[in-house]
Design a protein around this motif. Structure first.
Motif, mmCIF file in Angstrom:
data_model
loop_
_atom_site.group_PDB
_atom_site.id
_atom_site.type_symbol
_atom_site.label_atom_id
_atom_site.label_comp_id
_atom_site.label_asym_id
_atom_site.label_seq_id
_atom_site.Cartn_x
_atom_site.Cartn_y
_atom_site.Cartn_z
ATOM 1 N N PRO A 19 -17.432 -8.321 -11.178
ATOM 2 C CA PRO A 19 -17.551 -9.345 -12.339
ATOM 3 C C PRO A 19 -18.963 -10.285 -12.101
ATOM 4 N N MET A 20 -19.131 -10.641 -10.929
ATOM 5 C CA MET A 20 -20.489 -11.132 -10.323
ATOM 6 C C MET A 20 -21.583 -10.631 -11.279
ATOM 7 N N MET A 21 -21.744 -9.322 -10.988
ATOM 8 C CA MET A 21 -22.989 -8.672 -11.437
ATOM 9 C C MET A 21 -23.095 -8.618 -12.918
ATOM 10 N N ARG A 22 -21.820 -8.570 -13.543
ATOM 11 C CA ARG A 22 -21.828 -8.544 -14.962
ATOM 12 C C ARG A 22 -21.239 -9.980 -15.572
ATOM 13 N N ARG A 23 -21.597 -10.845 -15.177
ATOM 14 C CA ARG A 23 -21.106 -11.953 -15.703
ATOM 15 C C ARG A 23 -21.698 -12.505 -16.801
ATOM 16 N N GLY A 24 -22.873 -12.002 -17.265
ATOM 17 C CA GLY A 24 -23.776 -12.265 -18.503
ATOM 18 C C GLY A 24 -22.724 -11.724 -19.564
ATOM 19 N N GLU A 25 -22.194 -10.537 -19.126
ATOM 20 C CA GLU A 25 -21.471 -9.861 -20.377
ATOM 21 C C GLU A 25 -19.993 -10.569 -20.603
ATOM 22 N N THR A 72 -19.826 -13.942 -20.499
ATOM 23 C CA THR A 72 -20.108 -15.019 -21.382
ATOM 24 C C THR A 72 -20.697 -14.791 -22.690
ATOM 25 N N ASP A 73 -21.705 -13.811 -22.691
ATOM 26 C CA ASP A 73 -22.105 -13.372 -23.999
ATOM 27 C C ASP A 73 -21.692 -12.285 -24.860
ATOM 28 N N GLY A 74 -20.853 -11.558 -24.021
ATOM 29 C CA GLY A 74 -20.463 -10.254 -24.545
ATOM 30 C C GLY A 74 -20.897 -8.949 -24.242
ATOM 31 N N ILE A 75 -20.163 -7.944 -24.137
ATOM 32 C CA ILE A 75 -20.589 -6.445 -23.862
ATOM 33 C C ILE A 75 -20.986 -5.902 -25.366
ATOM 34 N N ASP A 76 -21.999 -5.161 -25.502
ATOM 35 C CA ASP A 76 -22.531 -4.482 -26.644
ATOM 36 C C ASP A 76 -21.338 -3.483 -27.413
ATOM 37 N N ILE A 77 -21.077 -3.848 -28.455
ATOM 38 C CA ILE A 77 -20.164 -3.261 -29.438
ATOM 39 C C ILE A 77 -21.080 -2.059 -30.175
ATOM 40 N N GLN A 96 -21.552 -8.215 -30.076
ATOM 41 C CA GLN A 96 -21.090 -8.508 -28.554
ATOM 42 C C GLN A 96 -19.888 -9.130 -28.654
ATOM 43 N N SER A 97 -19.084 -8.657 -27.848
ATOM 44 C CA SER A 97 -17.675 -9.380 -27.682
ATOM 45 C C SER A 97 -17.382 -9.571 -26.080
ATOM 46 N N PRO A 98 -17.175 -10.867 -25.701
ATOM 47 C CA PRO A 98 -16.597 -11.362 -24.386
ATOM 48 C C PRO A 98 -15.189 -10.651 -24.052
ATOM 49 N N GLY A 99 -14.472 -10.587 -25.172
ATOM 50 C CA GLY A 99 -13.051 -10.226 -24.899
ATOM 51 C C GLY A 99 -13.083 -8.766 -24.250
ATOM 52 N N VAL A 100 -13.804 -7.815 -24.991
ATOM 53 C CA VAL A 100 -13.904 -6.466 -24.708
ATOM 54 C C VAL A 100 -14.579 -6.376 -23.146
ATOM 55 N N ALA A 101 -15.661 -7.212 -22.950
ATOM 56 C CA ALA A 101 -16.320 -7.104 -21.648
ATOM 57 C C ALA A 101 -15.257 -7.363 -20.459
ATOM 58 N N LYS A 102 -14.422 -8.263 -20.536
ATOM 59 C CA LYS A 102 -13.251 -8.479 -19.792
ATOM 60 C C LYS A 102 -12.430 -7.210 -19.253
ATOM 61 N N SER A 103 -12.102 -6.523 -20.350
ATOM 62 C CA SER A 103 -11.372 -5.293 -20.461
ATOM 63 C C SER A 103 -12.325 -4.230 -19.921
ATOM 64 N N ALA A 104 -13.738 -4.011 -20.231
ATOM 65 C CA ALA A 104 -14.489 -3.078 -19.544
ATOM 66 C C ALA A 104 -14.620 -3.106 -18.011
ATOM 67 N N ILE A 105 -14.670 -4.381 -17.529
ATOM 68 C CA ILE A 105 -15.082 -4.745 -16.303
ATOM 69 C C ILE A 105 -13.966 -4.502 -15.619
ATOM 70 N N LEU A 124 -15.232 1.666 -33.495
ATOM 71 C CA LEU A 124 -15.862 0.928 -32.420
ATOM 72 C C LEU A 124 -16.026 1.506 -30.958
ATOM 73 N N TYR A 125 -16.935 1.297 -30.300
ATOM 74 C CA TYR A 125 -17.030 1.825 -28.910
ATOM 75 C C TYR A 125 -17.731 0.584 -28.061
ATOM 76 N N CYS A 126 -17.528 0.789 -26.614
ATOM 77 C CA CYS A 126 -18.399 0.076 -25.692
ATOM 78 C C CYS A 126 -18.751 0.902 -24.512
ATOM 79 N N ASN A 127 -19.727 0.689 -23.924
ATOM 80 C CA ASN A 127 -20.110 1.508 -22.745
ATOM 81 C C ASN A 127 -19.541 0.488 -21.551
#
Length: 324
Positions: free
Chosen positions: A196-202, A204-209, A219-228, A318-321
């Protein structure tokens, strides 16, 4: 397959993995190929030759004697040795193919020297330093990645040392097996901090959708939480067989006369066992969740969902990496 690529009407699509990534079996086969330690034995000239095959194939140039098997072998070696975004050759110890031999040595040390505070400090520090090298080698290349690595490295190392040293002081009078499991708890704590520290930017700002064509559409912060969270689970799963299973085996062997007379044998024994287990748990752990994870409109923020649905050609899927 030994067919010549040049003779095929439908040629392999090497822009995506060889096996179906919607199935666990397909993902496992893919990561067994990418994490294969034998990929480390290819020299600079061989790696350059493999990369030339892949690069020329992508441009439409195919040699007369190139087979399908040779093409996929080149693709897998290139994927394991070259950065997917920059195309640069990665540090050897940071490659996915180095995960098993490097973790084999480090984990063997952590499991063997878990009692002495100085030994705990050294092996936990070494483990987090290796993780930092892996994260740096596989970084996305954005400007803030190096500073993020430094912060996450210090935080994860501090968390792992606090957990290991603190728990060791609490379990001194506990059965030996309990003490052997302390490194596992420390590694889990470090992973829960580091990723989570490494990807804290995602966060707050969201992971690419992405849409079905791989284009970034939001970008979606909610999906970032699930991905991480999925990545953390995968990392803990990779560590569980070595840190939880091997101590049980060694604790039983410790009572045998041979090992009582030869306690120095525990280091090579545990290191070999780690190598055997990690050769399976590493690719299987990577394969637990799809790399390109499907995302529903219900998972993203309402305002983003509304925006995407109102596009002239709204995406059907929709997808996220999720990352590794």
């Amino acid at each position: 397959m030994s067919e010549l690529v040049k003779t095929l009407v439908l040629r392999p699509d090497i822009s995506k993995p060889k096996w179906d990534q919607s199935t666990f079996e397909g993902r496992a086969k893919h990561f067994f190929a990418i994490t294969n330690p034998l990929n480390l034995f290819y020299g600079t000239n061989q790696l350059d030759d493999f990369k030339k095959i892949v690069d020329e194939y992508r441009k439409g140039t195919v040699s007369n004697d190139l087979t399908v098997n040779q093409l996929w072998k080149a693709k897998h070696v290139v994927d394991s040795a070259f950065h997917p975004s920059t195309g640069e050759k990665m540090l050897m110890v940071g490659r996915m193919s180095a995960q098993v031999p490097m973790n084999m040595a480090i984990t063997g040390g952590m499991l063997t020297f878990y009692k002495s505070p100085m030994a705990v400090i050294f092996w936990q520090w070494l483990n987090q330093s290796f993780n930092a090298v892996v994260n740096y080698t596989n970084r996305s290349g954005d400007g803030g990645s190096v500073s993020q690595l430094l912060v996450s490295y210090c935080s994860a190392t501090g968390g792992a040392l606090t957990a290991a040293l603190g728990l060791n002081s609490l379990v001194k009078k506990a059965p030996p097996l309990v003490g052997r499991l302390v490194p596992f708890v420390a590694v889990c704590v470090a992973n829960a901090i580091n990723i989570p520290m490494m990807r804290r930017g995602e966060l707050t700002d969201g992971i690419d959708i992405l849409d079905e064509n791989g284009q970034v559409i939001g970008q979606s912060p909610g999906v970032a939480k699930s991905a991480i969270s999925q990545v953390v689970v995968s990392r803990v799963f990779m560590a569980t067989p070595t840190f939880a299973f091997i101590p049980v085996v060694v604790n039983a062997l410790e009572k045998r006369p041979y090992f009582k007379a030869n306690p120095k044998m525990f280091l090579p024994l545990q290191t070999i066992l780690c190598g055997l287990v990690l050769s399976v748990s590493t690719p299987v752990g990577c394969a637990l969740f799809p790399q390109l994870t499907p995302v529903t409109f219900d998972q993203i923020e309402p305002e983003l969902a509304e925006k995407l649905k109102n596009l002239p050609n709204p995406p059907k899927q929709l997808y996220c990496n999720k990352g590794l």
